[in-house]
Design a protein around this motif. Structure first.
Motif, short mmCIF file in Angstrom:
data_model
loop_
_atom_site.label_atom_id
_atom_site.label_comp_id
_atom_site.label_asym_id
_atom_site.label_seq_id
_atom_site.Cartn_x
_atom_site.Cartn_y
_atom_site.Cartn_z
N TYR A 24 -4.49 6.56 0.97
CA TYR A 24 -3.77 5.30 0.81
C TYR A 24 -2.34 5.49 1.29
N VAL A 54 -2.27 0.65 0.76
CA VAL A 54 -3.32 0.16 1.63
C VAL A 54 -4.31 1.30 1.91
N HIS A 55 -5.59 0.99 1.77
CA HIS A 55 -6.63 1.99 2.02
C HIS A 55 -6.66 2.38 3.49
N GLU A 89 -3.77 0.14 -5.18
CA GLU A 89 -3.86 -1.10 -4.39
C GLU A 89 -3.07 -2.23 -5.05
#
Length: 94
Positions: free
Chosen positions: A72, A44-45, A39
């Motif tokens: 991710y 981005v998750h 992150e």
């Protein structure tokens, strides 16, 4: 190598350069432990990997839901000015 040595950043930078050179516009990874590190580097998750539609069906079928792997993604900037550098040159790999 010990944590903080910069090797992870160097490997990720190399991977991003190689992917850009191959015109890959999205990196996808699965992790169970290093989410915060990714992150901090722009990933981005995307939720649980077991149900992630971004994965091909054959790969998704291999995800062990019991491990709770998280997905991710990172979009690569295809307009980078470093495109003419060979992968690794930006970070000093010979």
């Amino acid at each position: 190598p010990p944590r903080g040595s910069g090797r992870g950043d160097s490997m990720l930078d190399y991977l991003e350069q190689e992917a850009s050179a191959r015109r890959v516009d999205l990196l996808v990874l699965l992790t169970t432990r290093s989410a915060d590190w990714f992150e901090q580097r722009g990933f981005v998750h995307g939720g649980a990997a077991a149900g992630a539609r971004v994965l091909p069906e054959a790969r998704r079928a291999k995800v062990n839901a019991a491990r709770n792997s998280q997905l991710y993604t990172k979009a690569l900037d295809m307009s980078s000015t470093d495109d003419d550098l060979a992968p690794g040159k930006r970070i000093g790999i010979s």
